[in-house]
Design an enzyme around this catalytic site. Structure first.
Site, PDB file in Angstrom:
ATOM      1  N   ARG A  44      -1.134   0.452  -8.502  1.00 34.56           N
ATOM      2  CA  ARG A  44      -2.526  -0.044  -8.434  1.00 34.56           C
ATOM      3  C   ARG A  44      -3.512   0.927  -9.080  1.00 34.56           C
ATOM      4  NH1 ARG A  44       0.499  -3.160  -7.598  1.00 34.56           N
ATOM      5  NH2 ARG A  44       0.945  -4.359  -5.734  1.00 34.56           N
TER       6      ARG A  44
ATOM      7  N   SER B 189      -4.964  -7.389  -0.045  1.00 38.57           N
ATOM      8  CA  SER B 189      -4.728  -6.135   0.685  1.00 38.57           C
ATOM      9  C   SER B 189      -5.880  -5.164   0.446  1.00 38.57           C
ATOM     10  CB  SER B 189      -3.427  -5.484   0.207  1.00 38.57           C
ATOM     11  OG  SER B 189      -2.345  -6.292   0.596  1.00 38.57           O
TER      12      SER B 189
ATOM     13  N   GLU C 154      -7.473  -0.003  -1.757  1.00 43.73           N
ATOM     14  CA  GLU C 154      -7.081  -0.593  -3.043  1.00 43.73           C
ATOM     15  C   GLU C 154      -8.311  -1.285  -3.633  1.00 43.73           C
ATOM     16  OE1 GLU C 154      -3.517  -3.052  -2.945  1.00 43.73           O
ATOM     17  OE2 GLU C 154      -4.430  -4.412  -4.399  1.00 43.73           O
TER      18      GLU C 154
END
Ligand SMILES: Cc1cc2nc3c(=O)[nH]c(=O)nc-3n(C[C@H](O)[C@H](O)[C@H](O)COP(=O)(O)OP(=O)(O)OC[C@H]3O[C@@H](n4cnc5c(N)ncnc54)[C@H](O)[C@@H]3O)c2cc1C
Length: 297
Positions: free
Chosen positions: A170, A219, A289
């Site tokens: 990520r 998420s 994230e």
């Protein structure tokens, strides 16, 4: 600025509330929101801006928390534009930044390519997927990328090979004043039926495990090495924890839902609370994230 602005063919909106442009349905006002009509038009817009105008990009807004005070400067908005998708040389696929990831997955499957199925479950644009190195079910965006086309703050186009970037979970090294306008993907040959079936299974698994019918950003936290953020959050008894209109999902504890007209402040406070409790109980610092953008009220 005004005389150049008159030559532009994209859509410029001033003082534009951003909540409806994000999957969390929160966010304050942008000074300027620009939807370019083409890459050339985007070059003109960037060149028309005063040198001190901040520039931020937004795809489908599925991985951002835009604060309630909004965004100063220009937001470049790629949803519904920069949507070129075609075969390129040497069996590669050319995809522009505004193409939804799900569209790329289905297009590749129909073209008898195998390996892009995971993109079907990512509710963002290709530009956002490049910026985040989005991934799911074992697949990652940058594993498919051979080269990218960037635009800089001066409106110049630059081509770079994938190996010029540091890519991690990520995370992608990208200069502050460069953004993705397109990429070239290398997807191996495959079987249409197999790809379609994989997409079907992946979407079914996703709706069984995630609260996809409520406003969220997917998420919120990265998984710490060797563990799962959701597991740590659940073990702390934080499922269902609510601050204002923001709630830790009962179905998937790494999701924070907007259950009752949440503000960005509610969500950010809940993020901070989860980080605090997880650190106190497990000694793990959860990293977000999701990207926080803009100013507080
Ligand atoms: C229900 C749900 C499920 C999700 N599941 C997953 C998943 O399985 N895996 C996963 O990785 N993510 C997942 N996400 C998160 C999100 O969809 C991805 O991160 C996606 O790649 C974001 O794309 P976007 O177009 O919405 O980007 P945005 O949210 O609009 O932007 C994200 C960041 O990228 C930057 N950006 C956007 N476009 C560009 C560009 N062209 N050039 C440079 N920077 C740019 C923005 O400035 C911002 O910092 C999920 C989200 C939701 C809501």
């Amino acid at each position: 600025m005004t005389s150049t602005i008159n030559q532009l063919s994209g859509q410029l909106k001033e003082q534009q509330p951003l909540a409806r442009f994000t999957s969390w349905r929160v966010g304050g006002v942008a000074d300027r929101l620009y939807k370019p009509s083409s890459i050339g038009d985007l070059q003109c817009y960037l060149r028309s801006l005063p040198v001190d105008e901040p520039v931020i990009w937004l795809g489908l807004g599925s991985n951002v928390l835009i604060r309630d005070g909004g965004i100063r400067g220009s937001v470049i908005y790629t949803r519904g534009c920069l949507k070129g998708l075609r075969d390129a040389e040497q069996g590669e696929v050319y995809v522009e930044a505004g193409v939804p990831c799900a569209h790329v997955a289905k297009w590749a499957a129909e073209k008898e390519m195998f390996g892009a199925e995971f993109l079907a479950g990512i509710p963002g644009t290709m530009g956002g997927a490049l910026a985040m190195n989005a991934g799911a079910f074992g697949g990652e965006t940058w594993s498919l990328v051979s080269k990218v086309l960037l635009i800089n703050r001066q409106g110049e186009l630059i081509e770079r090979q994938a190996d010029e970037f540091d890519v991690a979970y990520r995370q992608v090294s990208l200069a502050d004043d460069e953004w993705f306008v397109a990429c070239y993907l290398k997807v191996p040959a495959g079987d249409k039926k197999q790809s379609r079936e994989k997409i079907r299974q992946l979407l079914a698994a996703r709706s069984a495990s995630q609260p996809t019918n409520m406003p969220s950003c997917g998420s919120v936290f990265k998984n710490p090495e060797g563990d799962y953020a959701a597991r740590l959050i659940e073990q702390c008894g934080l499922k269902g924890k609510q601050i204002g209109g923001a709630q830790v999902s009962e179905k998937h504890s790494n999701f924070i839902l907007n259950v009752a007209s949440a503000t960005a402040k509610d969500i950010e406070s809940l993020i901070a609370e989860v980080q605090k409790v997880v650190f106190e109980q497990h000694g793990v610092r959860l990293e977000t994230e999701v990207r926080m953008l803009g100013e507080e009220l």
